[in-house]
Write an enzyme that holds these catalytic residues in place. Structure first.
Site, PDB file in Angstrom:
ATOM      1  N   LEU A 144      45.360  -1.182 -15.274  1.00  0.00           N
ATOM      2  CA  LEU A 144      46.586  -1.876 -14.876  1.00  0.00           C
ATOM      3  C   LEU A 144      46.605  -3.224 -15.585  1.00  0.00           C
ATOM      4  CD1 LEU A 144      49.040  -2.313 -12.995  1.00  0.00           C
ATOM      5  CD2 LEU A 144      47.443  -3.132 -11.264  1.00  0.00           C
ATOM      6  N   VAL A 195      35.659  -4.336 -12.270  1.00  0.00           N
ATOM      7  CA  VAL A 195      35.414  -5.349 -11.240  1.00  0.00           C
ATOM      8  C   VAL A 195      36.046  -6.669 -11.659  1.00  0.00           C
ATOM      9  CG1 VAL A 195      33.615  -6.764 -10.211  1.00  0.00           C
ATOM     10  CG2 VAL A 195      33.419  -4.295 -10.168  1.00  0.00           C
ATOM     11  N   GLU A 224      26.631 -25.794  28.526  1.00  0.00           N
ATOM     12  CA  GLU A 224      27.316 -24.562  28.907  1.00  0.00           C
ATOM     13  C   GLU A 224      28.666 -24.719  29.614  1.00  0.00           C
ATOM     14  OE1 GLU A 224      23.647 -23.407  30.994  1.00  0.00           O
ATOM     15  OE2 GLU A 224      24.018 -21.445  30.136  1.00  0.00           O
ATOM     16  N   ASN A 256      35.551  -8.551  -7.230  1.00  0.00           N
ATOM     17  CA  ASN A 256      34.452  -7.868  -6.524  1.00  0.00           C
ATOM     18  C   ASN A 256      34.577  -7.966  -4.999  1.00  0.00           C
ATOM     19  OD1 ASN A 256      32.064  -6.303  -6.672  1.00  0.00           O
ATOM     20  ND2 ASN A 256      30.845  -8.084  -6.117  1.00  0.00           N
ATOM     21  N   CYS A 292      32.789 -21.703  11.965  1.00  0.00           N
ATOM     22  CA  CYS A 292      31.772 -22.544  12.602  1.00  0.00           C
ATOM     23  C   CYS A 292      31.701 -22.097  14.049  1.00  0.00           C
ATOM     24  CB  CYS A 292      32.167 -24.016  12.527  1.00  0.00           C
ATOM     25  SG  CYS A 292      31.051 -25.064  13.488  1.00  0.00           S
ATOM     26  N   ARG A 315      25.424 -18.511  26.488  1.00  0.00           N
ATOM     27  CA  ARG A 315      26.010 -19.761  27.000  1.00  0.00           C
ATOM     28  C   ARG A 315      26.887 -19.558  28.249  1.00  0.00           C
ATOM     29  NH1 ARG A 315      28.758 -23.733  22.545  1.00  0.00           N
ATOM     30  NH2 ARG A 315      28.156 -25.697  23.453  1.00  0.00           N
ATOM     31  N   PHE A 352      25.818 -18.024  30.996  1.00  0.00           N
ATOM     32  CA  PHE A 352      24.896 -17.171  31.739  1.00  0.00           C
ATOM     33  C   PHE A 352      25.506 -16.596  33.022  1.00  0.00           C
ATOM     34  CE2 PHE A 352      20.622 -16.333  33.600  1.00  0.00           C
ATOM     35  CZ  PHE A 352      19.974 -15.870  32.470  1.00  0.00           C
TER      36      PHE A 352
END
Ligand SMILES: Cc1cc2nc3c(=O)[nH]c(=O)nc-3n(C[C@H](O)[C@H](O)[C@H](O)COP(=O)(O)OP(=O)(O)OC[C@H]3O[C@@H](n4cnc5c(N)ncnc54)[C@H](O)[C@@H]3O)c2cc1C
Ligand code: FES
Ligand code: FES
Length: 1330
Positions: free
Chosen positions: A403, A257, A1262, A260, A141, A913, A915
């Site tokens: 295998l 596979v 910010e 994957n 996130c 953010r 700046f």
């Protein structure tokens, strides 16, 4: 497949299709998001459920839909976020709690989070916190900083609300934070941000059941090989070993596979193509778990998650001496990838892939494992040894072989096995170096009988230090052996200076540091086994063995409740949930690419430059154009006359077909009838380049070539040169700071739809600046702006990255749409996005400080150089902001700051953010830290001494009242128990040699504003409909910060109506024209004043009507107004704060107000590996009167974690040719859930001043980023402690980000001295710092 128990029958399965595009495009189930396509971000998490007819058990597990071939899902039930709950049916407690605990901001990661938590709860309805953080390890996130998501999760745990750690039987709640008495605050009224009482209970009996049909199918249907044939690929799913072997004989080249997770990324990112894929399905023999006399046999088809569970059980049951290898493998399985990948990936796939950084192979190799193979010819066993790992043909699988299982022997008495790894991030990150080590002494004697050491990450495959081990056999386990071993290993496991992956010296150091850890660990065990013979370790060395502080998460937020006199229905100041919160968690919130495919829609894919500076000799489009489905390729030629646009100062070109000036520059754009075809064709465009000189990539190179954009910025205050003459000491230094990728979870997205009439066009785009999109599209199409309407519903994060480049991408997309009269969609892949769009500017700061011996800084002379990239973009404004904010919280009586924006051959860097301030502030704080070291004082003392006090003047002569700055500082000192903890840290450091703690506190003065009044103007439009409902529109963009929620709060207060009566649909140039960019922390501030203005206008008009019928409803009043011909619609306007700056005189009033704050962080570092853990952070912010404390805390914490990433782990890597290597979450590490400080406390200063801002609130988007540097300086403090103990007293230069590599290499010791060093210039390094 089920979404709320819908059955989907797919007749034409294309084996190349993954579940994610299938869900999103085919089924229109758009809740599941695309974030990276490579299993690294978790945005696409779904739950897979499978029924095992033998065990009669259903297994639910999380999986990444982006790597799941739909063919692999036969017989499986898929639950997507839509199936978990929805606003139309019933929302699930997970969805409710994540939303109500404020765990969503932009909401793009949220469905994936919900699915991870939901799946965990299906398996463990009352999970532990460890299980929770483990379950979220594979979900990224970028907005929230995770703390509120953890809060939501905690409500499902047995005991919520505390750290859940009962050390010495005492819980954190009893013992005070960090075992130190907690600060008693004056204002103790801190209401909770959410109320648990209202949560729906979790009722496992209400969950969707596994479809009985699938159960019956699994039980009854005769199983036989399934074959799916697609256009280019055939998928074969054998269901018995015999069929599997037959298929393997028939197609020896076809991969098997399983999960994957190895084949998938290669196909997707490396362009590997397999015409046939064999994917065994439910073959019993591949899932065996056998306990034999000599060890454990595990089926190759078991998932890594299953292996982890099995090992955990075995470790519990068997004596420790038998489980040494199991324990080591289990430990690595805790950090290997995220939960989703561990559930998909198979043991066999992992082993056979033989990735160079495999975590398990080194351990399995030293553990003497054997592989059980099977082919038509029969069974055979091969050792999992170096020959196998290096793919030596004589020791490898034969073409027809598979295998089946792996034997992992038990360990013996006097045998010890350990696992080591160090990665850029603690969790879900491939190791930089990992290792497995085993020693066997045999009964008594302490003489090495067997020794095996294997490393990952240091060569093209796992490397075994065989010769070294051989030579050490027969030696006693002592310091001489250790010394000899390190030298032998370094000799054998050698890495050239140019080795791929870089970090060469770090890797060399890790190789022997790990061995040292192993040496200590074994010595310690020997001591406990036979204390007489083995004296063991000095106490202070024992810390090398412990894992870094890892208690569970514990956070608090303190804010002030609203005035008790405030009307209950007035929502201002209350912790209202993000209005899209529930829609985020149910997946119903619509983002740009969630819009359904339109009739005749085309897809646009860009072709970008692969050279940093070159002339394009020729472009051959023929092969690309000949591919089916390709409609057009847009080139510079098509855009003649409209191929450039000026947003700020310099015009930027859209496409470049003459001379490219960076890798990733847009050359042309392929338009095709599908995304797959467009991307395939884009790869077939052949460009011939002629390289040009010079290629300037780094700031240093730019300085050497004098390659700067025009417009140096300079600020001067007092008389710096004179001041230098009177100071006690002068110090000169510099710090380099790397850039940062925005890593918004939603990549650049746009859809241009020609309306077919009057040249009108609708552009749906993920942009922070619709007005600019409108302008650039209108200019490219040569139509007036009134024909182009730009619409933005919400963004999946932006952080400054969806402004300038988005405009260029949108203009080309719109051009194609206009040319063909068809809708055109363009969605960048993560890798393309990172390559093309640039990010935060890397900085070089040089400083000269003049100061007195008591720490007072009297003169500061600073130079800023930012790496602007190939075009100007916003570089000058970023630079300007950095120069203006160089003073941070300090009054430097004599100050000079000059800045240059370097022109280099990198993709253009842009707003992110903060700046410029996060860079500028770090430079200043670094200088202060150095001054403190010179004066023998703590940096905090020097900070306090030089801080602004009360009313003063900034270097640009704007008045500043610093009362609240000092207040924040003092409060932070108190709440964090700084003084007590400083003593505790020093005590810890004196007792531990290999682990050190550090503590640091930084102040913040963040000036808010755009520097011009016009840039701060804002407008709104408010309609009242005849049923009394209200529609609000304003110019701000919802990008996760909750601006729409705040605007509805404003309308609700002003119109004195419930929030539920007010609606907001999104932002559009059609409703509010000419809106400024959404950025600079001011979006709610400015637009709120406009909304307020509109509402007040309406209320004024309606007041006579309301007073005539005070008991009436809004419906009555609206109708009455209509009947009296009173307009029910009003625009609102705010003309902007009076701000200005004159660069000629260096004076002005560029900012509207200041946000103050302070943060104190404590970290622990591992001096041997460079790992660090943020133990605790306290933040105090002066945010005025909060409009919505829940959203504001979210902004502070999210920004802080983003800043922490910036200063510690986020590292962009460029090749010496200017190619960005770090193009996805696998290579570029943003903070994950495990990086959140163990304790995080955020509090607001009680509001003390009223101002002309929106209800005296302050913008907070910010400022928090910079506070992340408290972690940087805490690490700095810890490193300094380590160096001091080692007698290294000279200056300490640490650049940002302060990665494990930099930490380890700065903690110099005998190991860093032992490693070979390469002569600079004697080789071409893999990457260069820019
Ligand atoms: C996002 C992400 C993060 C990761 N992080 C880590 C990490 O931190 N540490 C780490 O060590 N690894 C990591 N990995 C790698 C991961 O461990 C491997 O990709 C995984 O174990 C491969 O297993 P699979 O079943 O998915 O293999 P697949 O992709 O299905 O197959 C891989 C290969 O193995 C062969 N194969 C599979 N089974 C058999 C068999 N029975 N017989 C013969 N050949 C067989 C196939 O032919 C194929 O060539 C990560 C991968 C991803 C995508
Ligand atoms: S999109 Fe699947 S993990 Fe990122
Ligand atoms: S809310 Fe998590 S990425 Fe935006």
């Amino acid at each position: 497949m089920s979404d709320s128990v819908n059955k989907v029958i797919e007749k034409n399965v294309d084996p190349e299709t993954m579940l994610l595009p299938y869900l999103r495009k085919k089924l229109q189930l758009t809740g599941t998001k695309y974030g990276c396509g490579g299993g690294g971000c978790g945005a696409c998490t779904v739950m897979i459920s499978r029924y095992n007819p033998i065990t009669k058990r259903i297994r639910h597990y999380p999986a990444n839909a982006c790597l799941l071939p739909i063919c692999s899902l036969h017989g499986a039930a898929v639950t997507t976020v839509e199936g978990v709950g929805s606003t139309k049916a019933r929302i699930h407690p997970v969805q409710e709690r994540v939303a109500k605990c404020h765990g969503t901001q932009c909401g793009f990661c949220t469905p994936g989070m919900v699915m991870s938590i939901y799946t965990l709860l299906r398996n463990h309805p009352e999970p532990t916190l460890d299980q929770l953080t483990d379950a979220l390890g594979g979900n990224l996130c970028r907005c929230t900083g995770y703390r509120p998501i953890i809060d939501a999760c905690k409500t499902f745990c047995k005991t919520s609300g505390c750290c859940q750690s009962k050390e010495n039987g005492v819980c954190c709640l009893d013992q005070g934070i960090n075992e130190l008495p907690e600060f008693e605050e004056g204002n103790k009224t801190s209401p909770k941000l959410f109320s648990e009482e209202e949560f729906l209970p979790l009722d496992p009996t209400q969950e969707l059941i596994f479809p009985p049909e699938l159960m019956i199918m699994a039980e009854k249907q005769p199983q036989r090989t399934r074959v799916f044939v697609g256009d280019r690929m055939t998928w074969i799913s054998p269901v018995t070993l015999k069929e599997l072997l037959e298929a393997k004989v028939k197609y020896p080249q076809a991969p098997i596979v399983m999960g994957n997770t190895s084949v998938g990324p290669e196909v997707r990112f490396k362009g590997t193509f397999h015409p046939v894929i064999i994917s065994p399905d439910c073959i019993e023999e591949l899932s065996v778990v056998n306990h034999a006399d000599d060890g454990l046999t595990l089926g190759a088809g078991l998932s890594l998650a299953q292996v982890k569970e099995i090992l955990a059980e075995v470790i519990q049951k068997l004596p420790e001496e038998k489980t040494q290898t199991y324990h080591a493998v289990w430990k690595h399985l805790g950090t290997l990838a995220g939960c989703q990948i561990r559930n998909m990936a198979s043991l066999g796939g992992h082993i056979v892939s033989r990735h160079l950084d495999s975590d398990l192979n080194p351990l399995l190799a030293v553990g003497n494992c054997t592989l059980n193979l099977l082919s038509k010819e029969g069974e055979r066993q091969i050792p999992l040894n170096e020959q196998f790992l290096t793919k030596c043909p004589s020791a490898d699988l034969k073409p027809g072989e598979i295998l089946v299982s792996v034997n992992i022997p038990y360990s013996r008495k006097w045998e010890f096995v350990s696992a080591f790894r160090q990665a850029q991030r603690q969790q879900n990150a491939l190791a930089i170096v990992n290792s497995g080590m085993r020693v066997f002494f045999g009964e008594g004697g302490g003489i090495i009988r067997e020794l095996s050491i294997a490393y990952g990450g240091v060569g093209p495959t796992t490397i075994c230090a065989k010769n070294s081990c051989q030579q050490l056999i027969g030696r006693p386990w002592n310091e001489e052996m250790l010394d000899a071993a390190c030298r032998l290993i370094l000799d054998e496991v050698s890495l050239p200076g140019w080795a791929p992956g870089g970090k060469v010296e770090f890797k060399r150091t890790l190789v022997i540091s790990f061995f040292f850890k192993f040496y200590l660990k074994v010595s310690q065990i020997l001591k406990t086994m036979d204390p007489v013979r083995y004296p063991g370790l000095a106490d202070k060395y024992e810390s090398a063995l412990e894992d870094l502080h890892s208690r569970n998460h514990w956070g608090t937020s303190k804010y002030q409740d609203v005035d008790p006199k405030q009307l209950p229905q007035d929502p201002i100041g209350r912790p209202i949930m993000h209005l899209s919160g529930i829609k985020h968690t149910t997946g119903e919130a619509i983002y740009c690419d969630d819009m359904p495919v339109l009739d005749g829609e085309l897809f646009l894919a860009f072709v970008t430059s692969s050279r940093a500076h070159a002339e394009i000799v020729s472009i051959d489009l023929s092969e690309a154009l000949s591919l089916p489905g390709v409609v057009d390729i847009v080139t510079e030629e098509d855009l003649r006359g409209v191929n450039s646009f000026c947003l700020l100062i310099e015009p930027e070109k859209l496409l470049e077909t003459q001379e490219v000036s960076c890798v990733g520059q847009l050359v042309c754009a392929v338009v095709a009838d599908s995304e797959v075809q467009a991307k395939r064709a884009a790869k077939r465009v052949k460009i011939v380049y002629q390289d040009l000189e010079p290629v300037i990539l780094t700031i240093e190179e730019a300085i050497r070539h004098h390659s700067f954009f025009q417009g140096e910025r300079k600020l001067e205050y007092g008389n710096v040169d004179e001041a230098f003459k009177v100071v006690d000491q002068i110090l000169e230094g510099e710090i380099h700071m790397g850039g940062q990728e925005h890593f918004y979870m939603e990549t650049q997205s746009m859809l241009a739809v020609p309306k077919g009439e009057d040249q009108e066009m609708d552009v749906y785009v993920s942009s922070q600046f619709p007005k600019y999109i409108q302008a650039i599209v209108a200019s490219t199409l040569k139509v007036p702006a009134n024909k182009i309407m730009c619409h933005v519903k919400r963004l999946g994060g932006a952080f400054g990255g969806k402004v300038t480049k988005t405009g260029i991408l949108a203009a080309i997309t719109a051009f194609a749409a206009n040319k063909h009269g068809r809708p055109v969609r363009c969605i960048l892949e993560r890798g393309e996005d990172m390559l093309i769009t640039g990010g935060r500017h890397p900085y070089l700061g040089k400083y000269k400080a003049g100061f007195m011996n008591d720490g007072r800084i009297l003169a500061l002379d600073v130079e800023h150089y930012c790496n602007g990239g190939a075009t100007l973009d916003e570089s000058l404004f970023v630079l300007e902001t950095g120069v203006l904010k160089v003073d941070n919280a300090y009054k430097f009586p004599n100050l000079r700051c000059q800045g240059w924006a370097c022109k280099t051959n990198l993709p253009s860097n842009t707003a992110l953010r903060g700046f410029g301030f996060p860079q500028s502030g770090l430079i200043t704080e670094n200088c202060i830290t150095e001054v403190a070291a010179k004066c023998g004082l703590s940096p905090e003392k020097v900070r306090m001494m030089n801080m602004y006090k009360e009313i003063d003047q900034t270097p640009y002569k704007q008045e500043i009242d610093a009362t609240n700055l000092i207040q924040c500082w003092k409060e932070c000192m108190a709440t964090s128990s700084y003084s007590l903890r400083k003593v505790a840290v020093e005590k810890f450091n004196s007792e531990n040699y290999w682990k050190k703690k550090g503590l640091a506190m930084v102040p913040l003065k963040f000036p808010v504003g755009f520097g011009s009044t016009a840039a701060c103007q804002a407008a709104a439009l408010v309609h009242i409909y005849l049923d009394g409902s209200v529609l609000v529109t304003h110019g701000g963009i919802e990008m996760g910060q909750g601006v729409h929620t705040k605007m509805i709060q404003v309308a609700s207060r002003e119109l004195r109506m419930p929030m539920s009566n007010v609606h907001l649909r999104g932002t559009s140039t059609e409703t509010v024209p000419n809106a400024n960019v959404s950025g600079a922390s001011l979006v709610a501030d400015l637009n709120g004043l406009a909304v307020k203005d509109a509402c007040q206008t309406l209320l004024k008009r309606l007041e006579p009507i309301i007073s005539k019928n005070p008991k009436g409803t809004w419906k009555d009043w609206a109708q009455a107004a209509f009947d009296e011909s009173i307009s029910l619609s009003a625009t609102g306007y705010f003309r902007g704060y009076e701000t200005h700056m004159n660069w000629e005189t260096g004076e002005g009033h560029p900012f509207a107000y200041f946000v103050f704050g302070a943060a104190c962080s404590e970290v622990e570092i591992d001096c041997l590996t460079g790992a660090h853990k943020n133990i605790r952070t306290d933040i105090v912010m002066d945010i005025g009167h909060s409009i919505n404390p829940a959203l504001d805390v979210g902004q502070i914490e999210g920004a802080f974690i983003q800043g922490m990433g910036l200063y510690t782990i986020e590292e962009l890597k460029y090749s010496p040719q200017g190619v960005l290597f770090t193009r996805g979450p696998d290579q570029y590490k943003i903070p994950a859930v495990s990086d959140v400080p163990t304790e995080l406390h955020v509090s607001f200063l009680p509001p003390s001043q009223n101002s002309n801002t929106l209800y005296s609130s302050k913008g907070l988007g910010e400022p928090g980023v910079f506070l992340g540097c408290s972690v940087f300086f805490a690490i700095h403090d810890a490193v300094r402690a380590a160096r001091q103990e080692r007698g290294l007293l000279g200056p300490l230069k640490l650049d940002s980000p302060l990665t494990p590599e930099k930490i380890r290499m700065a903690c110099e010791d005998k190991f860093t001295k032992m490693i070979p060093r390469d002569e600079p210039g004697s080789y071409v390094p893999w990457n260069i710092p820019v």
